[in-house]
Design a protein around this motif. Structure first.
Motif, PDB file in Angstrom:
ATOM      1  N   ALA A 140      -9.930  39.751 -24.929  1.00  0.00           N
ATOM      2  CA  ALA A 140     -10.491  38.751 -24.005  1.00  0.00           C
ATOM      3  C   ALA A 140     -11.897  39.157 -23.561  1.00  0.00           C
ATOM      4  N   LYS A 141     -12.097  40.421 -23.276  1.00  0.00           N
ATOM      5  CA  LYS A 141     -13.417  40.909 -22.835  1.00  0.00           C
ATOM      6  C   LYS A 141     -14.454  40.714 -23.942  1.00  0.00           C
ATOM      7  N   LEU A 142     -14.050  41.004 -25.194  1.00  0.00           N
ATOM      8  CA  LEU A 142     -15.002  40.899 -26.307  1.00  0.00           C
ATOM      9  C   LEU A 142     -15.485  39.464 -26.501  1.00  0.00           C
ATOM     10  N   LYS A 143     -14.637  38.498 -26.106  1.00  0.00           N
ATOM     11  CA  LYS A 143     -15.040  37.085 -26.236  1.00  0.00           C
ATOM     12  C   LYS A 143     -16.152  36.730 -25.250  1.00  0.00           C
ATOM     13  N   THR A 144     -16.321  37.538 -24.203  1.00  0.00           N
ATOM     14  CA  THR A 144     -17.348  37.246 -23.191  1.00  0.00           C
ATOM     15  C   THR A 144     -18.688  37.928 -23.502  1.00  0.00           C
ATOM     16  N   LEU A 145     -18.717  38.738 -24.557  1.00  0.00           N
ATOM     17  CA  LEU A 145     -19.924  39.521 -24.873  1.00  0.00           C
ATOM     18  C   LEU A 145     -20.474  39.118 -26.230  1.00  0.00           C
ATOM     19  N   PRO A 146     -21.781  39.296 -26.452  1.00  0.00           N
ATOM     20  CA  PRO A 146     -22.274  39.137 -27.827  1.00  0.00           C
ATOM     21  C   PRO A 146     -21.652  40.224 -28.710  1.00  0.00           C
ATOM     22  N   PRO A 147     -21.646  40.046 -30.038  1.00  0.00           N
ATOM     23  CA  PRO A 147     -21.022  41.058 -30.912  1.00  0.00           C
ATOM     24  C   PRO A 147     -21.687  42.424 -30.713  1.00  0.00           C
ATOM     25  N   MET A 148     -20.874  43.448 -30.506  1.00  0.00           N
ATOM     26  CA  MET A 148     -21.393  44.818 -30.353  1.00  0.00           C
ATOM     27  C   MET A 148     -20.273  45.806 -30.650  1.00  0.00           C
ATOM     28  N   PRO A 149     -20.636  47.054 -31.029  1.00  0.00           N
ATOM     29  CA  PRO A 149     -19.585  48.041 -31.300  1.00  0.00           C
ATOM     30  C   PRO A 149     -18.834  48.426 -30.022  1.00  0.00           C
ATOM     31  N   VAL A 150     -17.577  48.799 -30.210  1.00  0.00           N
ATOM     32  CA  VAL A 150     -16.746  49.250 -29.081  1.00  0.00           C
ATOM     33  C   VAL A 150     -16.484  50.745 -29.259  1.00  0.00           C
ATOM     34  N   VAL A 151     -16.934  51.525 -28.278  1.00  0.00           N
ATOM     35  CA  VAL A 151     -16.685  52.979 -28.287  1.00  0.00           C
ATOM     36  C   VAL A 151     -15.550  53.247 -27.310  1.00  0.00           C
ATOM     37  N   THR A 152     -14.444  53.745 -27.826  1.00  0.00           N
ATOM     38  CA  THR A 152     -13.269  53.957 -26.971  1.00  0.00           C
ATOM     39  C   THR A 152     -12.959  55.440 -26.825  1.00  0.00           C
ATOM     40  N   TYR A 153     -12.866  55.843 -25.576  1.00  0.00           N
ATOM     41  CA  TYR A 153     -12.484  57.221 -25.235  1.00  0.00           C
ATOM     42  C   TYR A 153     -11.100  57.476 -25.826  1.00  0.00           C
ATOM     43  N   VAL A 154     -10.867  58.686 -26.339  1.00  0.00           N
ATOM     44  CA  VAL A 154      -9.545  58.973 -26.933  1.00  0.00           C
ATOM     45  C   VAL A 154      -8.404  58.804 -25.923  1.00  0.00           C
ATOM     46  N   ASN A 155      -8.720  58.830 -24.634  1.00  0.00           N
ATOM     47  CA  ASN A 155      -7.694  58.574 -23.601  1.00  0.00           C
ATOM     48  C   ASN A 155      -7.371  57.083 -23.587  1.00  0.00           C
ATOM     49  N   SER A 156      -6.702  56.627 -24.633  1.00  0.00           N
ATOM     50  CA  SER A 156      -6.391  55.201 -24.819  1.00  0.00           C
ATOM     51  C   SER A 156      -5.239  55.110 -25.808  1.00  0.00           C
ATOM     52  N   SER A 157      -4.569  53.947 -25.816  1.00  0.00           N
ATOM     53  CA  SER A 157      -3.443  53.796 -26.745  1.00  0.00           C
ATOM     54  C   SER A 157      -3.950  53.638 -28.182  1.00  0.00           C
ATOM     55  N   ALA A 158      -3.052  53.872 -29.143  1.00  0.00           N
ATOM     56  CA  ALA A 158      -3.402  53.683 -30.555  1.00  0.00           C
ATOM     57  C   ALA A 158      -3.807  52.235 -30.807  1.00  0.00           C
ATOM     58  N   ALA A 159      -3.161  51.295 -30.114  1.00  0.00           N
ATOM     59  CA  ALA A 159      -3.460  49.877 -30.328  1.00  0.00           C
ATOM     60  C   ALA A 159      -4.885  49.535 -29.880  1.00  0.00           C
ATOM     61  N   VAL A 160      -5.347  50.165 -28.812  1.00  0.00           N
ATOM     62  CA  VAL A 160      -6.734  49.933 -28.368  1.00  0.00           C
ATOM     63  C   VAL A 160      -7.711  50.629 -29.321  1.00  0.00           C
ATOM     64  N   LYS A 161      -7.355  51.810 -29.771  1.00  0.00           N
ATOM     65  CA  LYS A 161      -8.214  52.500 -30.762  1.00  0.00           C
ATOM     66  C   LYS A 161      -8.358  51.623 -32.013  1.00  0.00           C
ATOM     67  N   ALA A 162      -7.247  50.966 -32.392  1.00  0.00           N
ATOM     68  CA  ALA A 162      -7.253  50.140 -33.615  1.00  0.00           C
ATOM     69  C   ALA A 162      -8.245  48.977 -33.502  1.00  0.00           C
ATOM     70  N   LEU A 163      -8.497  48.507 -32.296  1.00  0.00           N
ATOM     71  CA  LEU A 163      -9.425  47.384 -32.102  1.00  0.00           C
ATOM     72  C   LEU A 163     -10.865  47.855 -31.896  1.00  0.00           C
ATOM     73  N   SER A 164     -11.069  49.168 -31.851  1.00  0.00           N
ATOM     74  CA  SER A 164     -12.381  49.724 -31.513  1.00  0.00           C
ATOM     75  C   SER A 164     -13.166  50.098 -32.763  1.00  0.00           C
TER      76      SER A 164
END
Ligand code: 13P
Ligand code: SF4
Length: 297
Positions: free
Chosen positions: A94-118
């Motif tokens: 949902a957040k990505l839909k509010t932003l222009p296209p850009m890379p997502v850098v995700t801290y390793v302190n996150s679920s595998a599912a969030v890493k998969a979208l990053s």
């Protein structure tokens, strides 16, 4: 109990990894203690059949992402990271839909599912290198707003940040540090980048947990105020018996990092309980995010 654990680990060809915040007796029986980056690298390279992770859920998931053919054990299944739970795939989409296209850098302190979208992961040890490696002028950083602000101060890129934090590092205030400095005026103040900007601005040095251990070992200074989870005091003091370490605040304690006991480790190794397995449809994209980070070094 310690002998039983080491015997089981030998018999089952298991490696025991421990985060630097784990209780002393857990760190003492581990094959390797380290920060998130070191533990990820070790989990990717070991030839053990079993990886037993003394840490929190996302760390065991990262080991499963990197070593899908190994059995990964987390001796306490409910040891989680409150910061990792501040984001999920639906919220990120949902957040990505509010932003222009850009890379997502995700801290390793996150679920595998969030890493998969990053696009790529980072740790506290390599965040600036990771952000600077990207061929983009703007990035979204998740889930730690403090780590994002730290990165923003060290790069020319525009950083959009997720509004999450480590509830324990985020508790530390400049007044706590001032008090500790008054009590220990000669001490160097080391802070973790999960702390608020007001803390990082008054820190003598900002480092990951293993970065702090290395710095304390090589520095000519004799005393240090530690701005991270209080579990780090143990390896700091163990490796530097002639130096003094003081917590910036005793409030900086993560209960999830204290859940695993020696009895849990022995039971998990003996009965292979607490297995963590990331399903392939999540693991494959998550692997790319973690592996691309490790490749940066
Ligand atoms: P590092 O050990 O990677 O610095 O991370 C700190 C932390 O909060 C892990 O949960
Ligand atoms: Fe998560 Fe903070 Fe605990 Fe680390 S110290 S596991 S970031 S809640």
């Amino acid at each position: 109990m310690k002998d039983k654990i080491r015997k089981l680990a030998r018999e089952k060809n298991a490696i025991i990894l421990s985060h630097n915040y784990q209780p002393p007796e857990i760190q003492d029986i581990a094959d390797l203690c380290g920060d998130s980056l070191e533990l990820s690298i070790k989990a990717a390279g070991t030839d053990a059949d079993i990886i037993l992770f003394c840490g929190v859920h996302f760390m065991a998931e990262t080991a499963s992402i990197l070593s899908p053919d190994k059995t990964v054990l987390l001796p306490k299944q409910d040891a989680g990271c409150p910061m990792a739970e501040m984001i999920n795939p639906d919220l990120l989409t949902a957040k990505l839909k509010t932003l222009p296209p850009m890379p997502v850098v995700t801290y390793v302190n996150s679920s595998a599912a969030v890493k998969a979208l990053s696009t790529i992961c980072c740790t506290s040890a390599n965040v600036v290198k990771v952000v600077n490696s990207l061929d983009a002028d703007e990035v979204l950083m998740t889930p730690d707003r403090n780590l994002a602000q730290y990165a923003a101060a060290h790069t020319h890129k525009k950083i959009h940040s997720w509004d999450g934090c480590c509830p324990f590092h985020d508790r530390l205030r400049a007044a706590d540090v001032k008090r500790a400095k008054e009590m220990h005026p000669d001490a160097i103040f080391m802070a973790h980048p999960e702390c608020r900007t007001e803390i990082l601005e008054i820190a003598d040095i900002v480092l990951s947990t293993s970065g702090m251990i290395q710095y304390a070992g090589t520095s000519g200074h004799r005393s240090f105020i530690i701005g991270t989870e209080v579990g780090l005091l143990y390896p700091l003091q163990k490796e530097n018996p002639d130096k003094k370490f003081y917590p910036a605040s005793m409030e900086l304690m993560c209960p999830d990092m204290k859940k695993i006991t020696l009895a849990d480790v022995a039971a998990s190794l003996e009965h292979l309980t607490g297995q963590i397995k990331v399903p392939e449809h999540i693991r494959i994209p998550a692997f790319k995010s973690v592996q691309d980070m490790i490749a940066i070094k």
